[in-house]
Write a protein that holds these residues in place. Structure first.
Motif: not given
Length: 240
Positions: A90, A165, A168
């Motif tokens: 992320q 992710e 994200g």
């Protein structure tokens, strides 16, 4: 390309151990794009880390392209990850003092080799940043920085790309661009990709979605739409 067989993983973070994975068995086909979803604490990131060889399970087997990771010592496991696994986080984890080209070349340096400039430039071209070789991370948008991170993960031509992710930390427009890139890598380069996400719209870019709850695989959805994914997630959250 990747298989998990009856994988168990527990952590001790308090008086009682937490069972993050409970007998998980699943396979990821070559050239496929799989999203992994579930409520907070369901074991998504642990699944990804065990599948990528970043974490060793307590029981069960993990194989990448037929190689049993449990049979490898730390040196050979590190070499397998370095040569055959790409990982995108992320947070972009770029070094601020290095250019895009230098950041993408890091896997070669970490392996004690001179960076392959042609491979580095090809990876940046692949993610649409061939004109940004000399830019520092501070000179790039968030979406561009994540694409540099993806190029870094791809430069060794990994057998499988794991993404935790990946959108994200991005705004919606940059996130869509990164998801289109990941989808294109699967469609055009047959790049096996496994992505953890909490976003139904992101999951809809995958070929299938796996749903985890309390460390177990509880559902699967093929050819997902964002609406169908959101409905499954709502059902899981309601059942908690």
């Amino acid at each position: 390309m990747v298989s998990l067989e009856q994988v168990e993983r527990s952590y001790t973070t308090g008086p009682e151990p937490v069972r993050a994975l409970r007998g998980v068995s699943v396979g990821f086909e070559r050239g496929s794009f799989t999203a992994v979803m579930g409520p907070s604490g369901s074991g998504k990131s642990t699944l990804l880390q065990c599948a990528a060889g970043l974490d060793r399970p307590d029981a069960g087997a993990v194989r990448i392209d037929g190689v049993d990771l449990g049979a490898l010592d730390e040196k050979r496991l590190t070499e397998l990850r370095r040569d055959h696994v790409g990982f995108v986080f992320q947070q972009f984890n770029l070094l601020a003092a290095l250019t895009a080209e230098q950041n993408v070349g890091l896997p070669f340096r970490l392996a004690g080799r001179r960076p392959d400039r042609a491979a580095v430039r090809a990876a940046l071209e692949q993610v649409g940043l061939g004109e940004r070789l000399t830019h520092l991370p501070s000179q790039l948008s968030g979406g561009q920085q994540q694409r540099v991170a993806i190029a870094r993960a791809l430069v060794t031509r990994p057998k499988v790309l794991f993404a935790d992710e990946p959108t994200g930390a991005l705004d919606s427009s940059s996130g869509r661009a990164v998801l289109r890139l990941l989808r294109g890598l699967v469609d055009e380069a047959a790049q096996t990709t496994v992505m953890v996400t909490h976003d139904p719209t992101a999951a809809a870019h995958a070929d299938r979605v796996l749903f985890l709850a309390d460390g177990r695989l509880v559902d699967e959805l093929a050819a997902p739409s964002a609406e169908a994914v959101a409905a499954r997630m709502t059902a899981l959250e309601t059942a908690k």
